[in-house]
Design a protein around this motif. Structure first.
Motif, PDB file in Angstrom:
ATOM      1  N   THR A 189       0.819  -1.223   0.000  1.00 57.54           N
ATOM      2  CA  THR A 189       0.000   0.000   0.000  1.00 57.54           C
ATOM      3  C   THR A 189       0.849   1.268   0.000  1.00 57.54           C
ATOM      4  OG1 THR A 189      -0.140   0.002   2.414  1.00 57.54           O
ATOM      5  CG2 THR A 189      -1.890  -1.146   1.213  1.00 57.54           C
ATOM      6  N   LYS A 207      -2.626  -3.015  -7.015  1.00 61.75           N
ATOM      7  CA  LYS A 207      -4.073  -2.771  -7.023  1.00 61.75           C
ATOM      8  C   LYS A 207      -4.546  -1.999  -5.795  1.00 61.75           C
ATOM      9  CE  LYS A 207      -4.945  -7.045  -9.574  1.00 61.75           C
ATOM     10  NZ  LYS A 207      -5.621  -8.379  -9.564  1.00 61.75           N
ATOM     11  N   ASN A 208      -3.823  -2.134  -4.684  1.00 65.36           N
ATOM     12  CA  ASN A 208      -4.279  -1.538  -3.431  1.00 65.36           C
ATOM     13  C   ASN A 208      -3.370  -0.410  -2.936  1.00 65.36           C
ATOM     14  OD1 ASN A 208      -6.491  -3.427  -3.062  1.00 65.36           O
ATOM     15  ND2 ASN A 208      -4.913  -4.962  -2.628  1.00 65.36           N
ATOM     16  N   GLU A 221      -1.883   2.967  -1.811  1.00 61.75           N
ATOM     17  CA  GLU A 221      -2.477   4.163  -1.213  1.00 61.75           C
ATOM     18  C   GLU A 221      -1.528   5.355  -1.244  1.00 61.75           C
ATOM     19  OE1 GLU A 221      -3.874   3.364   2.710  1.00 61.75           O
ATOM     20  OE2 GLU A 221      -5.047   1.612   2.119  1.00 61.75           O
ATOM     21  N   ALA A 278      -4.099   3.529  -9.249  1.00 60.00           N
ATOM     22  CA  ALA A 278      -5.297   2.783  -8.848  1.00 60.00           C
ATOM     23  C   ALA A 278      -6.269   3.710  -8.126  1.00 60.00           C
ATOM     24  CB  ALA A 278      -4.899   1.627  -7.932  1.00 60.00           C
ATOM     25  N   SER A 279      -7.522   3.358  -8.150  1.00 59.19           N
ATOM     26  CA  SER A 279      -8.554   4.194  -7.537  1.00 59.19           C
ATOM     27  C   SER A 279      -8.416   4.271  -6.025  1.00 59.19           C
ATOM     28  CB  SER A 279      -9.947   3.651  -7.899  1.00 59.19           C
ATOM     29  OG  SER A 279     -10.089   2.315  -7.430  1.00 59.19           O
ATOM     30  N   THR A 280      -7.573   3.406  -5.435  1.00 61.68           N
ATOM     31  CA  THR A 280      -7.373   3.410  -3.983  1.00 61.68           C
ATOM     32  C   THR A 280      -6.365   4.465  -3.524  1.00 61.68           C
ATOM     33  OG1 THR A 280      -5.686   1.691  -4.243  1.00 61.68           O
ATOM     34  CG2 THR A 280      -7.939   0.968  -3.746  1.00 61.68           C
ATOM     35  N   ARG A 315      -4.317   7.524  -2.240  1.00 55.49           N
ATOM     36  CA  ARG A 315      -4.629   8.647  -1.351  1.00 55.49           C
ATOM     37  C   ARG A 315      -3.594   9.754  -1.475  1.00 55.49           C
ATOM     38  NH1 ARG A 315      -5.022   6.234   4.448  1.00 55.49           N
ATOM     39  NH2 ARG A 315      -5.264   8.442   4.922  1.00 55.49           N
ATOM     40  N   ALA A 325      -9.826   8.683  -9.100  1.00 58.60           N
ATOM     41  CA  ALA A 325      -9.189   8.371  -7.816  1.00 58.60           C
ATOM     42  C   ALA A 325      -9.860   9.213  -6.731  1.00 58.60           C
ATOM     43  CB  ALA A 325      -7.693   8.660  -7.892  1.00 58.60           C
ATOM     44  N   TYR A 344     -10.387   8.897  -3.688  1.00 62.77           N
ATOM     45  CA  TYR A 344      -9.881   8.926  -2.309  1.00 62.77           C
ATOM     46  C   TYR A 344      -8.656   9.835  -2.155  1.00 62.77           C
ATOM     47  CZ  TYR A 344     -12.902   4.926  -1.371  1.00 62.77           C
ATOM     48  OH  TYR A 344     -14.002   4.107  -1.214  1.00 62.77           O
TER      49      TYR A 344
END
Length: 849
Positions: free
Chosen positions: A391, A409-410, A412, A429-431, A433, A453, A455
């Motif tokens: 992450t 994929k994860n 952040e 990735a859309s996760t 931050r 994205a 987040y």
């Protein structure tokens, strides 16, 4: 009805008074009994004079029965209910045993108690101190003998206001198992007597100012399990017992000054070792591979050296956190590893490629390879790292040139900043931050797909070659987004027209692009906005007064645009504008009219009338793994040089209105900004004097008033500004002597050039202290006249005569010729006639001769 109401009020206040009187008298009686339990002896407070540097005297001499104890020396009461809330009897000559049943414990509202520097005969600390449920400050310095508490097993003074040194008598607590003095104001060294504490299991003396080395005794602390001595000033080598204590599980000695090598560990009980931020040297001990219970190993920011084969960590099945960053280590990377690490930090470890041992880290969640020498592109096999659990990835400050895609994929937190990567913006990735890709060579337009994205909290695309317009979705993208940095690109067009309600932006930087048009008032939807930097664009607008209503705005930079018009506020609203502003930069625009007095009056943060939430902290946010702050810099002109203020730049208070068309005088109110560090009003059309009130700006570091039309003298008060290191008043119309001494002795001629009337050091023109006399006071031969008074006196007399003549003329005009005036005139005529007659007689005699 009225009489009934009066009676009720009378009874109420009578009861209230009675309760206050009862409470007050009870407290006073308890204090008198406490006083009577001691004798008053000057010798009891000798240490106060000799060591503490405080004056001792018997404060209880003012304690008299029958008087209000709230007026006694050392006693503080709550003015609403007469409860005694603070008692300061430090240095008060109290001598005697401290009774366990003292009446002091009958003061349940006591919040502060200071009995320091008295003599209580090494009395034990009574357990009844626990009755003080409201007590938050307790000082028993040089009174607290701990040595008599021989049966004590648990002693915790964490987060108190203790000062002085840790007492030697601590070594008498032979039964103590838990000892905590952390987060106090203690200093000095740890006494050797602490080696007597053989039952000790938990020792924490952290975040104070301990100095010196730790006692080196191999057999010390046979039962110690937890050791916390971090954030001190401890030095020397690590003690021998550290390697041999059979029960030791946790060692935290970080943030000290330990040096020497890390020796071989002989105990397998260790679970956590933190020795970061010291001066340790040499290789990593091979015994590390035998610490089977080890979960955390943090050795960063030392001087460790040597080659590490990463497989030594494969034998440690419980190791989760490994940090070897900021050393002089190198790694062999031709083998994989099966260690179950979740966090690996190898920043500044001289890596030249992605190490092969990363392939086997199937549980890795956080990886930091920043500040190395890794070249080329991120290899394909990196997508195997973490097996979907990664992450956090930081590969900033390397020499990466290519990123094909992001397989994580994860993810952040992704930091690719300060590399050599080019091409179009890769969509994470859309996760995600936190997405940082500043200081690269990315180009092309920014796809609106970035807004998927949802987040994102921090987006930094600064210092690249992006072009096109800013995606409109950024305006709706702000429900979570806190930091948006698009600085130093080639974006053109207008700022997104709409910032949606509920905007959470706290930092918006669009500096150094080609943006134009007007500012959008929808920015007001961003109530948390602290920094707005729109400098170095082509924005063509009048000053956006409405920005002043942003409640948290601390930094406003609009410099180097095409903004114009006056800053005068026509609104009659009384609410303050820009009350939290600390950096206000409108330089290099076309603003005109007078300087904005109303704004200056409203700068409460610079006038020190309002506490700033971010003061003392960084203007940034913590990354998802808590490994530090992500911060922004602000570019300003400081002391004539372009500078970037990093991290805690909001501690700087700066006003820059230079290179505009402001006119009129410098308002005296500028002297109220007593936290100001930099003031630049140069290259305007300002006139009038330099206000002496600028001398109130006692922490001012630079002042630039050059290239204006200022006149008058330079106020001498400016010479008293202790931190003024840059001063420029060149190209004005100033005159008189330049202030001398202190900081003004350090300024060169270029600070004053273009002012023909200035004289004195450092300019070449000297100042004439004595003014030349007019010609009519000299004799024809050039010698000085023997007249005792000078020409100034003559001028004074002449002036007085003119005034007198005007007065006489006025009287004559108003009243006619009064008798006294007629006589005065006739007498004057007679005197002149006689002088002429005498003069004629002298002339006749000279002719006859």
């Amino acid at each position: 009805m009225a009489s009934y109401l009066f009676l009720c009020l009378f009874l109420f206040f009578s009861h209230l008074y009675a309760s206050f009187s009862s409470s007050g008298s009870h407290s006073c009686s308890s204090l008198i009994q406490f006083k009577d339990s001691f004798s008053i002896t000057e010798d009891a407070s000798l240490d106060c004079d000799d060591f503490a540097g405080l004056k001792s005297y018997p404060k209880t001499d003012s304690w008299k029965e029958g008087t209000d104890c709230c007026s006694w020396d050392g006693v503080t009461c709550d003015h609403l209910n007469a409860h005694v809330i603070a008692l300061d009897l430090s240095c008060s000559w109290l001598y005697g045993n401290f009774p366990s049943n003292t009446t002091l414990f009958l003061l349940p509202h006591l919040q502060k108690l200071n009995l320091a520097y008295n003599h209580f005969n090494l009395s034990k600390i009574p357990s009844e101190f626990g009755r003080f449920t409201s007590l938050f400050y307790l000082n028993l310095s040089n009174t607290r003998s701990l040595g008599n508490l021989s049966q004590l097993s648990h002693l915790d003074f964490m987060q108190n206001q203790l000062s002085g040194q840790i007492p030697i008598s601590l070594g008498n607590l032979l039964q103590v198992t838990h000892l905590d003095f952390s987060q106090n104001h203690l200093s000095g060294q740890i006494s050797l007597s602490i080696l007597n504490l053989t039952q000790l299991e938990y020792l924490r003396i952290s975040e104070i100012s301990l100095e010196g080395s730790i006692a080196d005794e191999v057999t010390a602390f046979p039962n110690l399990i937890y050791l916390y001595l971090y954030d001190n000033l401890l030095s020397g080598t690590l003690p021998s017992w550290l390697y041999t204590a059979p029960s030791l599980k946790v060692i935290i000695l970080s943030q000290n000054q330990f040096s020497g090598r890390i020796k071989e560990f002989q105990s397998n009980s260790l679970e956590l070792i933190r020795l970061e931020n010291n001066k340790l040297q040499g290789p990593l001990p091979s015994s590390i591979s035998q610490l089977l219970n080890l979960t955390h190993l943090v050795l960063s920011s030392n001087n460790l050296s040597g080659v590490i084969e990463f497989r030594i960590f494969s034998n440690l099945p419980n190791l989760k956190y490994l940090d070897l960053s900021n050393n002089s280590l190198s790694f062999t990377s031709n083998t994989t590893s099966t260690v179950n690490l979740t966090r690996l930090i190898l920043s500044s470890c001289n890596l030249i490629e992605f190490p092969q041992f990363l392939k086997g880290l199937k549980s890795l969640e956080s990886l930091d390879l920043s500040c190395n020498k890794i070249e080329g592109k991120i290899p394909q096999w990196m997508q195997e790292v973490g097996n979907g659990s990664l992450t956090y990835l930081n590969v900033s400050h390397n020499s990466l040139t290519e990123v094909e895609h992001f397989p994580w994929k994860n993810i952040e937190f992704l930091d690719l900043s300060s590399n050599l990567i080019g091409g179009n913006l890769p969509i994470p990735a859309s996760t995600i931050r936190v997405f940082l890709i500043s200081n690269n060579s990315f180009n092309g337009e920014v796809s609106s797909l970035i807004c998927n994205a949802s987040y994102l909290q921090i987006l930094d695309l600064s210092h690249n070659y992006f072009s096109g317009t800013i995606p409109k979705c950024f305006g709706n993208f702000s429900y979570r987004l806190q930091f948006l940095n698009l600085k130093k690109n080639k974006f053109y067009g207008t700022i997104p027209l709409t910032f949606a309600g509920g905007c959470r932006l706290s930092n918006l930087k669009l500096n150094g692009n080609l943006l134009e048009g007007h500012l959008t008032p929808s920015i007001l939807n961003c109530n948390d906005l602290e920094v707005l930097d729109l400098g170095n664009n082509k924005i063509n607008d009048t000053f956006p007064h409405w920005l002043g209503s942003l409640p948290q705005l601390q930094v406003l930079v609009l410099k180097s645009n095409h903004m114009h018009g006056s800053l005068c506020v026509n609104s009659s609203k009384s609410s303050p504008f820009f009350s939290k502003i600390q950096i206000f930069d409108l330089s290099s625009n076309y603003f005109s009219g007078p300087l904005p007095v109303r704004y200056i009056n409203s700068f409460k943060a610079i006038i020190n009338l309002e506490k700033i939430a971010s003061t003392g902290s960084y203007m940034g946010v913590t990354d998802p793994r808590g490994s530090g702050f992500y911060t922004y810099s602000i570019g300003i002109v400081m002391k004539g040089q372009d500078r970037d203020l990093l991290k805690n730049f909001t501690m700087w208070m700066i006003i820059d209105l230079s290179n505009n068309q402001f006119e009129g005088g410098i308002p005296k109110v500028i002297g109220k900004l007593n936290l100001l560090k930099g003031l630049n009003l140069s290259h305007n059309n300002l006139n009038g004097d330099i206000p002496t009130s600028i001398g109130n700006l006692t922490i001012l570091e630079w002042l630039d008033l050059s290239s204006n039309r200022l006149s008058g003298t330079i106020p001498n008060r400016l010479a008293d500004l202790p931190f003024l290191s840059s001063f420029n008043v060149s190209e004005n119309q100033l005159h008189g002597q330049i202030p001398q001494g202190k900081q003004f002795n350090t300024f060169g001629n270029d600070s004053y050039e273009g002012n023909k009337g200035l004289c004195g050091f450092p300019v070449s023109k000297g100042c004439n202290i004595i003014e030349p006399a007019p010609p009519n006071v000299l004799e024809k031969d050039g010698s000085k006249s023997n007249i005792a008074f000078g020409w100034k006196v003559v001028l004074i007399g002449y002036g007085c005569g003119v005034v007198f003549g005007m007065f006489v003329g006025y009287v004559v005009f108003q009243t006619g010729k009064p008798k006294w005036l007629v006589n005065l005139v006739e007498n004057q005529h007679e005197k002149r006639r006689r002088r002429k007659s005498k003069k004629g007689n002298r002339s006749s005699r000279r002719r006859r001769i």
